[in-house]
Write an enzyme that holds these catalytic residues in place. Sequence first.
Site, PDB file in Angstrom:
ATOM      1  N   CYS A  38       0.572  -0.743   0.300  1.00 10.32           N
ATOM      2  CA  CYS A  38      -0.066   0.275  -0.570  1.00 10.32           C
ATOM      3  C   CYS A  38       1.243   1.015  -0.032  1.00 10.32           C
ATOM      4  CB  CYS A  38      -0.970   0.005   1.225  1.00 10.32           C
ATOM      5  SG  CYS A  38      -1.914   1.774   1.740  1.00 10.32           S
ATOM      6  N   SER A  40       0.827   3.542   1.882  1.00  6.44           N
ATOM      7  CA  SER A  40       1.521   4.005   3.190  1.00  6.44           C
ATOM      8  C   SER A  40       2.686   3.506   3.683  1.00  6.44           C
ATOM      9  CB  SER A  40       0.048   4.060   4.245  1.00  6.44           C
ATOM     10  OG  SER A  40      -1.021   4.012   4.412  1.00  6.44           O
ATOM     11  N   HIS A  43       4.963   5.639   2.002  1.00  6.42           N
ATOM     12  CA  HIS A  43       5.264   6.967   3.101  1.00  6.42           C
ATOM     13  C   HIS A  43       6.428   6.995   3.460  1.00  6.42           C
ATOM     14  CE1 HIS A  43       1.790   8.672   0.746  1.00  6.42           C
ATOM     15  NE2 HIS A  43       0.700   8.539   1.313  1.00  6.42           N
ATOM     16  N   HIS A  59       1.157  -3.650   6.838  1.00  5.28           N
ATOM     17  CA  HIS A  59      -0.603  -3.667   7.246  1.00  5.28           C
ATOM     18  C   HIS A  59      -1.157  -4.282   6.433  1.00  5.28           C
ATOM     19  CE1 HIS A  59      -0.151  -0.027   4.207  1.00  5.28           C
ATOM     20  NE2 HIS A  59      -1.620  -0.023   4.561  1.00  5.28           N
ATOM     21  N   CYS A 166      -7.022  -2.634   4.109  1.00  7.25           N
ATOM     22  CA  CYS A 166      -7.100  -1.961   4.019  1.00  7.25           C
ATOM     23  C   CYS A 166      -7.836  -1.145   2.348  1.00  7.25           C
ATOM     24  CB  CYS A 166      -5.257  -1.291   4.132  1.00  7.25           C
ATOM     25  SG  CYS A 166      -5.040  -0.061   4.114  1.00  7.25           S
TER      26      CYS A 166
END
Length: 365
Positions: A38, A40, A43, A59, A166
Amino acid sequence: MKAAVLHNYGQDLKVQDVELQEPQKGEVRVKMKAAGICHSDQHVIDAHLPLPVPIVLGHEGAGVVDAVGEGVTGVQQGDHVALNWVPSCGKCHYCRIGRTDVCDEASKISMMATMLDGTTRFSVDGKNVHQFPSTGTFSEYTIVPENSAVPISKDVPFELAALVGCCVITGVGAVMNTAKVEPGSTVAVIGAGGVGFNVIQGAALAGAKQVIAIDMLDEKLEMTKQFGATHTINAKDGDSVGAVLSLTERLGVDYAFEVIGRPETIQNAYNMTKKTGMAVVVGISAPNESVSVNAFSLPNQAKTLAGSWLGQGNPHVDYPKLLDLNAAGKLELEALVSQTFTLDEVNEGLAALRAGKNIRGVIRF
Ligand code: APR
Ligand code: ZN
Ligand code: ZN
């Protein structure tokens, strides 16, 4: 066991031997079967979401319960579970009013990258290694709080169960729970990634009459049509707010979703909504960034600027619902998985994410 560890921002993850403790009271050890890649996670690598390093990222994940700690009653060894990166304590103000998506305990650890008690279960050479809050799925095994291991049916493929944790709950939930898109609405979605595709299919499912997908990659924009986009705009062509106005008789849309995490695109989302419209921020901006919207327009145009975390959902309620919607043919989860990788190939998976090659790349264990 092996896990992929980020040692320094901006570097590749190192797939290496990592020690994992036994699950403690109220915790569950999970043998990972699938983990989605993902933005994230990216990031964190970019220090845009500056979680402490070294850290085991990942995650979005699903697997099989391998061991349970003292006092765990909700799951047992052998159960299939989809993980959840927003655990809830059940005791804080927000949990008590049914808003587990913003649980205070989860917020507290969200930038610490630890378990709920502030410690971590991974280590290398005796030194603690952080984990993506309550998860850390780029690992052969992980330990999560019991509440973060959501039981799922054994018929569900692990890849799909992982994504529900997610991109699906975040995207579909933003439409259903935060915006509450009504049939006949007009919708724009900025950022056609794993999360954005789920906003698009959620909007189509909610009966939106117009779903405008906005991205910078023509190939991805083309794929959004299969998920219910009625129009596409390439942001590289210039003024995407103007392009949305042209498609909506100069009105703007009822709902605009920002699914990237940048102030400029959040402002665009706000500016492309019509009077009475709502812009929903799903993308995660860096903690020090701000957005600027015209203050007069908020009351004068009766607009709303809203945010949505984990699709304002509750995994224990929503994962089974979302999987049922998929089984009933109302969501399209299989087609979200556009490439699979091994754990050793995690850096290739992240490179593909940065290049926008996939709807979702998934690690299979
Ligand atoms: N304008 C339009 N599209 C853009 C722009 C831009 N300025 N910048 C990036 N994009 C597109 C990319 O081309 C890509 O298709 O946004 C998409 C992002 O997709 P992914 O990388 O797959 O990201 P995703 O995993 O969907 O996450 C999106 O949601 O949960 C948050 O932290 C996550 O902030 C991230 C966002
Ligand atoms: Zn709580
Ligand atoms: Zn995610």
